[in-house]
Design a protein around this motif. Structure first.
Motif, PDB file in Angstrom:
ATOM      1  N   THR A  61     -54.496 -22.355  17.255  1.00  0.00           N
ATOM      2  CA  THR A  61     -53.068 -22.672  17.140  1.00  0.00           C
ATOM      3  C   THR A  61     -52.751 -23.232  15.763  1.00  0.00           C
ATOM      4  O   THR A  61     -51.767 -22.839  15.127  1.00  0.00           O
ATOM      5  N   HIS A  62     -53.593 -24.130  15.273  1.00  0.00           N
ATOM      6  CA  HIS A  62     -53.393 -24.757  13.963  1.00  0.00           C
ATOM      7  C   HIS A  62     -53.466 -23.719  12.836  1.00  0.00           C
ATOM      8  O   HIS A  62     -52.574 -23.662  11.972  1.00  0.00           O
ATOM      9  N   THR A 116     -58.432 -18.493   4.779  1.00  0.00           N
ATOM     10  CA  THR A 116     -57.527 -19.626   4.581  1.00  0.00           C
ATOM     11  C   THR A 116     -57.509 -20.113   3.138  1.00  0.00           C
ATOM     12  O   THR A 116     -56.572 -20.795   2.726  1.00  0.00           O
ATOM     13  N   SER A 131     -48.808 -16.184   1.566  1.00  0.00           N
ATOM     14  CA  SER A 131     -47.880 -15.420   0.740  1.00  0.00           C
ATOM     15  C   SER A 131     -47.600 -14.049   1.358  1.00  0.00           C
ATOM     16  O   SER A 131     -48.540 -13.332   1.727  1.00  0.00           O
ATOM     17  N   ALA A 187     -50.594 -21.069  12.881  1.00  0.00           N
ATOM     18  CA  ALA A 187     -49.340 -21.665  12.400  1.00  0.00           C
ATOM     19  C   ALA A 187     -49.352 -21.812  10.877  1.00  0.00           C
ATOM     20  O   ALA A 187     -48.361 -21.507  10.207  1.00  0.00           O
ATOM     21  N   LYS A 188     -50.467 -22.299  10.315  1.00  0.00           N
ATOM     22  CA  LYS A 188     -50.564 -22.450   8.862  1.00  0.00           C
ATOM     23  C   LYS A 188     -50.426 -21.108   8.162  1.00  0.00           C
ATOM     24  O   LYS A 188     -49.720 -20.994   7.159  1.00  0.00           O
ATOM     25  N   GLN A 213     -48.953 -18.391   9.287  1.00  0.00           N
ATOM     26  CA  GLN A 213     -47.581 -17.902   9.453  1.00  0.00           C
ATOM     27  C   GLN A 213     -46.633 -18.561   8.459  1.00  0.00           C
ATOM     28  O   GLN A 213     -45.764 -17.906   7.891  1.00  0.00           O
ATOM     29  N   LEU A 214     -46.786 -19.849   8.270  1.00  0.00           N
ATOM     30  CA  LEU A 214     -45.866 -20.607   7.427  1.00  0.00           C
ATOM     31  C   LEU A 214     -46.186 -20.547   5.933  1.00  0.00           C
ATOM     32  O   LEU A 214     -45.278 -20.562   5.105  1.00  0.00           O
ATOM     33  N   GLU A 215     -47.465 -20.477   5.593  1.00  0.00           N
ATOM     34  CA  GLU A 215     -47.853 -20.701   4.207  1.00  0.00           C
ATOM     35  C   GLU A 215     -48.460 -19.504   3.484  1.00  0.00           C
ATOM     36  O   GLU A 215     -48.556 -19.520   2.260  1.00  0.00           O
ATOM     37  N   LEU A 251     -54.413 -19.741   1.078  1.00  0.00           N
ATOM     38  CA  LEU A 251     -53.329 -20.720   1.166  1.00  0.00           C
ATOM     39  C   LEU A 251     -53.308 -21.627  -0.056  1.00  0.00           C
ATOM     40  O   LEU A 251     -52.292 -22.257  -0.352  1.00  0.00           O
TER      41      LEU A 251
END
Length: 83
Positions: free
Chosen positions: A14-15, A70, A25, A18-19, A21-23, A73
């Motif tokens: 989940t964490h 990741t 590019s 979400a990261k 999806q939001l962050e 990011l």
């Protein structure tokens, strides 16, 4: 998989989702959220085909699949080390 691993993996997934999806590019067309989800799926299929049944090993493979990109990011160059 035991509830401990399932619960922990669920929180991590989940964490990370979400990261990403939001962050992440939108210019990264290959290393996308869809790519990460596919890597997770493929890791599970490969582990099953290889006969890996150890819960901890499966948990670690799945977590590694989620985290593998990741680093994007933070940076493009050297993202492997950051991830």
């Amino acid at each position: 998989m035991s509830s401990h691993y399932l619960d922990t993996f669920s929180l991590i997934k989940t964490h990370i989702i979400a990261k990403l999806q939001l962050e992440l590019s939108p210019r990264l067309t290959y290393h996308s959220l869809g790519h990460t989800k596919d890597v997770l799926k493929q890791v599970q299929l490969i582990a099953a085909r290889e006969g890996i049944e150890n819960e901890e090993k499966i948990f670690l493979l799945k977590v590694a699949a989620l985290y593998h990109d990741t680093g994007f990011l933070v940076t493009y160059a050297g993202h492997e080390e950051k991830g």
